[in-house]
Design a protein around this motif. Sequence first.
Motif, mmCIF file in Angstrom:
data_model
loop_
_atom_site.group_PDB
_atom_site.id
_atom_site.type_symbol
_atom_site.label_atom_id
_atom_site.label_comp_id
_atom_site.label_asym_id
_atom_site.label_seq_id
_atom_site.Cartn_x
_atom_site.Cartn_y
_atom_site.Cartn_z
ATOM 1 N N LEU A 51 0.855 -1.187 0.000
ATOM 2 C CA LEU A 51 0.000 0.000 0.000
ATOM 3 C C LEU A 51 0.888 1.233 0.000
ATOM 4 C CD1 LEU A 51 -2.440 -1.089 2.870
ATOM 5 C CD2 LEU A 51 -2.929 -1.201 0.426
ATOM 6 N N ASP A 68 -3.316 7.300 1.575
ATOM 7 C CA ASP A 68 -2.596 6.135 2.083
ATOM 8 C C ASP A 68 -3.162 5.719 3.436
ATOM 9 O OD1 ASP A 68 -0.825 6.196 -0.089
ATOM 10 O OD2 ASP A 68 0.616 7.453 0.983
ATOM 11 N N GLU A 71 -6.416 3.924 3.092
ATOM 12 C CA GLU A 71 -6.223 2.563 2.597
ATOM 13 C C GLU A 71 -5.645 1.642 3.673
ATOM 14 O OE1 GLU A 71 -6.180 1.834 -1.889
ATOM 15 O OE2 GLU A 71 -4.230 2.694 -1.389
ATOM 16 N N ALA A 75 -7.359 -1.815 4.688
ATOM 17 C CA ALA A 75 -6.624 -3.077 4.682
ATOM 18 C C ALA A 75 -6.664 -3.728 6.062
ATOM 19 C CB ALA A 75 -5.172 -2.839 4.259
ATOM 20 N N ALA A 92 -6.094 -5.057 -5.178
ATOM 21 C CA ALA A 92 -5.466 -3.741 -5.313
ATOM 22 C C ALA A 92 -4.909 -3.550 -6.721
ATOM 23 C CB ALA A 92 -4.359 -3.589 -4.270
ATOM 24 N N ARG A 96 -6.615 -0.861 -9.298
ATOM 25 C CA ARG A 96 -5.792 0.291 -9.666
ATOM 26 C C ARG A 96 -5.831 0.504 -11.172
ATOM 27 N NH1 ARG A 96 -1.118 -1.770 -5.729
ATOM 28 N NH2 ARG A 96 -1.815 -0.743 -3.801
ATOM 29 N N HIS A 103 -5.222 4.580 -5.529
ATOM 30 C CA HIS A 103 -5.748 4.325 -4.176
ATOM 31 C C HIS A 103 -7.160 3.737 -4.249
ATOM 32 C CE1 HIS A 103 -2.710 7.534 -3.363
ATOM 33 N NE2 HIS A 103 -2.498 6.836 -2.264
ATOM 34 N N PHE A 105 -8.778 1.368 -2.673
ATOM 35 C CA PHE A 105 -9.461 1.039 -1.427
ATOM 36 C C PHE A 105 -9.937 2.283 -0.678
ATOM 37 C CE2 PHE A 105 -6.679 -2.996 -1.221
ATOM 38 C CZ PHE A 105 -7.564 -3.668 -2.056
ATOM 39 N N ALA A 106 -9.462 3.462 -1.077
ATOM 40 C CA ALA A 106 -9.894 4.692 -0.430
ATOM 41 C C ALA A 106 -11.136 5.281 -1.069
ATOM 42 C CB ALA A 106 -8.769 5.731 -0.464
#
Length: 234
Positions: A51, A68, A71, A75, A92, A96, A103, A105-106
Amino acid sequence: MTVISDATIIPLFTLADAERIVGAPAATTRRWLEGYAFSHKGERRTKGPRLGPSAKRVEGVLLMSFLDLVEVRMARIMRRQGVSWPHIDRAAAFFREAWHNPHPFALQRFRSDSRLVFVELGRGIGDNSLLQLGTDQFVFDALIEQSLFDILDFREDGVPWRLWPHGRDAGVVVDPARSFGRPILDAQGVSVRMIAAAYAANDNQIERVARWFGISVEAVEAAIRYEVGAPLAA
């Protein structure tokens, strides 16, 4: 690729910040952001970063961006719910590229589509284990829980820009565009650390501290609750 030219990708947060704000142990976060070395059958091997595409060292200190940080929180939730790192790594990498964003997951999209994320990934790469994971109720109930939406503010493009570590009612916000991302009282814009330090230096006199900062007693109490480590919102 989506370009985010604002404070959300500026490295501002330390490992200690991540531990305090999102509850991720510093040693764990360092491994996720920088990778690590390990031995396997007598051979020394390395695992690269998982990450933190915005993370970097500044004068020897590892710093991560707001995205970050978000994320890392996601995670951590996935790992606590039993999602393996190979699955997270594949997701991921896949999203992406599919979503053209470093990013994934954000993004708000991940939260709204989380039940389908691993199913879509499994179909895309022909991985039956990911297809099965996508139907595991216990994993995604935690990911799409309403409280996850409650602690983040999203822009119109679905990128998060503010986080409420202890929930909105606590009044403390982390905003990378204000006070360099230090937790502040949202309405007053005052650093909670400064308030707590003044409280400790003045024999715990809440009323005195409130007068000094020109804020209410309730605001001082909110800052102190945050600094003493009230439970993190789910």
